[in-house]
Enzyme design. Structure first.
Site, PDB file in Angstrom:
ATOM      1  N   ASP A  21     -28.098   8.888 -15.307  1.00  0.00           N
ATOM      2  CA  ASP A  21     -28.630   8.644 -13.964  1.00  0.00           C
ATOM      3  C   ASP A  21     -29.361   7.298 -13.941  1.00  0.00           C
ATOM      4  OD1 ASP A  21     -29.760   8.780 -11.482  1.00  0.00           O
ATOM      5  OD2 ASP A  21     -31.238  10.317 -12.005  1.00  0.00           O
ATOM      6  N   ASN A  23     -30.597   5.655 -11.172  1.00  0.00           N
ATOM      7  CA  ASN A  23     -31.608   5.431 -10.126  1.00  0.00           C
ATOM      8  C   ASN A  23     -32.578   6.601  -9.983  1.00  0.00           C
ATOM      9  OD1 ASN A  23     -29.831   7.228  -9.064  1.00  0.00           O
ATOM     10  ND2 ASN A  23     -29.599   6.217  -7.083  1.00  0.00           N
ATOM     11  N   ASP A  25     -32.453   9.775  -9.315  1.00  0.00           N
ATOM     12  CA  ASP A  25     -32.419  10.821  -8.286  1.00  0.00           C
ATOM     13  C   ASP A  25     -31.978  12.155  -8.891  1.00  0.00           C
ATOM     14  OD1 ASP A  25     -29.774  10.336  -8.770  1.00  0.00           O
ATOM     15  OD2 ASP A  25     -29.196  10.006  -6.674  1.00  0.00           O
ATOM     16  N   ASP A  29     -24.488   8.696 -12.215  1.00  0.00           N
ATOM     17  CA  ASP A  29     -23.808   7.835 -11.248  1.00  0.00           C
ATOM     18  C   ASP A  29     -22.983   6.760 -11.961  1.00  0.00           C
ATOM     19  OD1 ASP A  29     -25.875   5.921 -11.986  1.00  0.00           O
ATOM     20  OD2 ASP A  29     -27.193   7.185 -10.755  1.00  0.00           O
ATOM     21  N   ASP A  98      -9.710  11.457 -11.710  1.00  0.00           N
ATOM     22  CA  ASP A  98      -9.234  12.828 -11.564  1.00  0.00           C
ATOM     23  C   ASP A  98      -8.438  12.917 -10.263  1.00  0.00           C
ATOM     24  OD1 ASP A  98      -9.230  15.736 -11.866  1.00  0.00           O
ATOM     25  OD2 ASP A  98     -11.051  15.453 -13.050  1.00  0.00           O
ATOM     26  N   ASP A 200      -5.373  17.544 -11.787  1.00  0.00           N
ATOM     27  CA  ASP A 200      -6.075  18.813 -11.657  1.00  0.00           C
ATOM     28  C   ASP A 200      -5.179  19.948 -11.148  1.00  0.00           C
ATOM     29  OD1 ASP A 200      -8.868  20.085 -11.378  1.00  0.00           O
ATOM     30  OD2 ASP A 200      -8.002  20.443  -9.400  1.00  0.00           O
ATOM     31  N   GLU A 257      -3.347  19.036 -16.167  1.00  0.00           N
ATOM     32  CA  GLU A 257      -4.011  20.307 -16.441  1.00  0.00           C
ATOM     33  C   GLU A 257      -2.968  21.380 -16.155  1.00  0.00           C
ATOM     34  OE1 GLU A 257      -7.952  22.941 -15.309  1.00  0.00           O
ATOM     35  OE2 GLU A 257      -6.808  22.022 -13.716  1.00  0.00           O
ATOM     36  N   HIS A 329     -15.331  20.263 -18.925  1.00  0.00           N
ATOM     37  CA  HIS A 329     -16.335  20.682 -17.935  1.00  0.00           C
ATOM     38  C   HIS A 329     -16.087  22.098 -17.416  1.00  0.00           C
ATOM     39  CE1 HIS A 329     -12.871  19.591 -15.666  1.00  0.00           C
ATOM     40  NE2 HIS A 329     -13.389  20.121 -14.580  1.00  0.00           N
ATOM     41  N   ASP A 330     -14.986  22.723 -17.819  1.00  0.00           N
ATOM     42  CA  ASP A 330     -14.685  24.091 -17.371  1.00  0.00           C
ATOM     43  C   ASP A 330     -14.901  25.123 -18.462  1.00  0.00           C
ATOM     44  OD1 ASP A 330     -13.840  23.334 -14.822  1.00  0.00           O
ATOM     45  OD2 ASP A 330     -11.780  22.995 -15.488  1.00  0.00           O
TER      46      ASP A 330
HETATM   47  C1  GLC Z   1      -9.572  22.499 -12.269  1.00  0.00           C
HETATM   48  C2  GLC Z   1     -10.897  21.818 -12.541  1.00  0.00           C
HETATM   49  C3  GLC Z   1     -11.997  22.761 -12.152  1.00  0.00           C
HETATM   50  C4  GLC Z   1     -11.871  23.067 -10.695  1.00  0.00           C
HETATM   51  C5  GLC Z   1     -10.459  23.536 -10.326  1.00  0.00           C
HETATM   52  C6  GLC Z   1     -10.235  23.433  -8.851  1.00  0.00           C
HETATM   53  O1  GLC Z   1      -9.389  23.608 -13.043  1.00  0.00           O
HETATM   54  O2  GLC Z   1     -10.973  21.402 -13.872  1.00  0.00           O
HETATM   55  O3  GLC Z   1     -13.264  22.262 -12.459  1.00  0.00           O
HETATM   56  O4  GLC Z   1     -12.787  24.065 -10.349  1.00  0.00           O
HETATM   57  O5  GLC Z   1      -9.462  22.784 -10.925  1.00  0.00           O
HETATM   58  O6  GLC Z   1     -10.112  22.095  -8.472  1.00  0.00           O
HETATM   59 CA    CA Z   2     -28.330   8.759  -9.708  1.00  0.00          CA
END
Ligand code: GLC
Ligand code: CA
Length: 555
Positions: A21, A23, A25, A29, A98, A200, A257, A329-330
């Site tokens: 981050d 700035n 907040d 970013d 993405d 995605d 994915e 991230h999932d």
């Molecule tokens: C993919 C992403 C996930 C998102 C899903 C819907 O699986 O990695 O984070 O919730 O698609 O876009």
């Molecule tokens: Ca920020």
């Protein structure tokens, strides 16, 4: 297999809200990413995938895009993105974005226009059906729980389809105008200097039509989308058109994915003229999964982990290039998932790094993985932001678990585990932000952070640096990138061992347990290329591997 520019690279995933981050907040970013480019370069990273940073109401943390041609103000501006692209280029790094085009946000102007005039042009951008009380066009369950059907705002007699959250209406790929819009957008970004995309949820773009029911598999009376996807045919037509119109003419990198593909489809997906450059190997992530929900997912043992990896390697062999991960991230943090409970240590983290990173394919590192970031211990469901964890919590409650048990079940797999801010140093909020972070920082940041590892030769961070350097070493690169993978002593309990054979012959050995293990070497070794211990004990042509010892030998 044709050689491509991206195959000998190392990739890194940034989840922008939680990276850095600039700035204060509380939200990461793009300027924050720019500040850390030298850190990534120094680690040896080439390709950086940034999870969605476009305008979005964040119903699914940016995977619900309301404008495909801009940057969310919280992340910065288009100029910031251009600056990031230029700064990356200066360092010979590649930015990939993405691509989220199975659905958009319900706040996208297309959907707003569809609500104004469902029978007009934009109505046909979505799946909109007439609505009769007590009847649904089909019984599919959305990935985040509940029916995929939702009344169309302003039109109680109509409903729209969303396979994810109700704020993520599915785009109708059968409509050529939708496809044109998608290609236009991809090319716009590629022309701007983006090197490719992570794609995605792409399998979902092909629906089995007309809508129909599949077997009910939970007490909610609905059916997993999985059945529909197995039944749907023809996604390849969309994907090859997309490739020909966008990625191929730009020589771009694309990583899909993709779940549930069939063996005989692999060449179509990632063969020489595949729809994508590469696709993620999720075999270890989906292992033990259950249609009932996360509460019923079986844990994965080191032997299962090995089997999944080897199986994927065999399936793909010379067809193409997988993208290998231990987390994203999932998913929860890989070290907490693949290392048995109680065995988490610096040695075991290095072992996991070694055995996955040396697989054939393109290695991806998820932010914080390189310093061994761990799952968060959640005290209450109120601490959780992720829509899918909240849904799974209710699934567990419905199945009869107590609140405490349900929380324990979902904590293990919660997507928020990997979404906590990156731990840069031991100052307030782990140096991520001076404001209040949007998601709590893992309290273990005082011990686990970049600053405490960066110039320490024995640290995990230094170890990742060595793994990356080895992959790039001109002497070994050919073998590590293109060499064959052949399992060694495949059936040996808690041993993950394999050769990489090309110009050179390498042997990767990982003792996936605390107890020592003696392993006969197939030949004498010439050199130890990497070792997570100071020494390697060898007696009579056998190595005695210590507690989670991992070594890479040149034979
Ligand atoms: C993919 C992403 C996930 C998102 C899903 C819907 O699986 O990695 O984070 O919730 O698609 O876009
Ligand atoms: Ca920020």
């Amino acid at each position: 297999m044709n050689r491509k520019w991206w195959q000998d690279k190392v990739a890194y995933q940034i989840y922008p809200k939680s990276f850095n981050d600039s700035n204060n907040d509380g939200i990461g970013d793009i300027p924050g990413i720019i500040e850390k480019l030298d850190y990534l370069k120094n680690l040896g990273v080439d390709i950086v995938w940034i999870s969605p940073c476009y305008p979005s109401p964040f119903a699914d943390q940016g995977y619900d895009i309301s404008d495909y041609y801009n940057i969310h103000p919280v992340f910065g501006t288009l100029e910031d993105m251009d600056r990031l692209l230029a700064e990356a280029k200066k360092r010979n790094m590649y930015i990939i974005l993405d691509l989220v085009v199975n659905h958009c946000s319900d706040e996208h102007e297309w959907f707003k226009k569809a609500c104004q005039d469902p029978d007009g042009k934009y109505g046909n951008f979505f799946y909109i059906e007439d609505r009769k009380e007590g009847e649904l066009p089909c019984n599919w369950r959305s990935y985040f729980g509940g029916s995929v059907w939702e009344p169309l705002p302003g039109h109680p007699d109509k409903q729209y389809l969303h396979v994810f959250h109700k704020k993520q209406p599915d785009l109708n790929w059968e409509n050529p105008e939708v496809r044109e819009e998608v290609y236009k957008n991809i090319n716009w970004w590629l022309d701007r200097g983006v090197s490719g995309f992570r794609i995605d949820a792409i399998i979902n773009i092909k629906k089995k039509l007309p809508f129909k029911d599949y077997p009910v598999d939970r007490s909610d009376g609905l059916s997993s989308i999985r059945y529909m996807l197995e039944d749907a045919e023809g996604v390849g037509e969309f994907l090859s058109e997309m490739r020909d119109r966008t990625f191929a003419p730009h020589n771009a990198f694309s990583v899909g994915e993709v779940f549930n593909e069939k063996d005989d489809e692999l060449p179509d997906f990632i063969g020489d003229n595949g729809y994508f450059s590469s696709m993620f190997d999720f075999s270890t992530e989906v292992f033990g999964g259950s249609d009932k929900g996360w509460y019923d997912q079986a844990p994965i043992t080191p032997d299962d982990y090995k089997k999944c990896c080897f199986n994927s390697q065999k399936r793909v062999s010379n067809v193409g290039f997988l993208s290998n991960i231990i987390e994203n991230h999932d998913e929860p943090r890989g070290v907490c998932r693949y290392i048995p409970e109680g065995d988490l240590s610096l040695h075991s983290k290095k072992l996991l790094a070694t055995v996955y990173f040396m697989l054939k394919g393109l290695p991806f590192i998820y932010q914080g993985q390189e310093i061994g970031m761990e799952n968060l211990s959640f005290q209450s469901i109120d601490q959780i932001d992720d829509v899918s964890t909240i849904d799974q919590y209710h699934v567990a409650l419905d199945a009869g678990f107590s609140e405490k048990e349900a929380l324990a079940c979902v904590s293990r797999y919660s997507r928020d585990n990997a979404r906590t801010p990156v731990q840069w140093d031991s100052s307030v909020n782990a140096g991520f932000s001076e404001g209040t972070p949007w998601l709590p920082v893992n309290p273990n940041y005082t011990e686990i952070n970049v600053a405490s590892q960066i110039n320490v030769p024995e640290s995990l961070l230094s170890y990742y640096k060595k793994l990356i350097a080895l992959r790039k070493d001109p002497v070994y690169k050919e073998t590590i990138v293109y060499g064959e993978l052949i399992p060694y002593l495949e059936d040996r309990h808690n041993l993950m061992a394999y050769y990489r054979k090309g110009e050179k012959t390498l042997l990767v050995l990982g003792n996936f347990q605390k107890e020592t293990q003696t392993v006969k070497l197939p030949a004498t070794y010439k050199k130890i290329l990497l070792n997570n211990y100071a020494e390697l004990r060898v007696i009579d042509g056998s190595v005695i591997l210590d507690d989670y010892q991992a070594v890479i030998l040149e034979l």
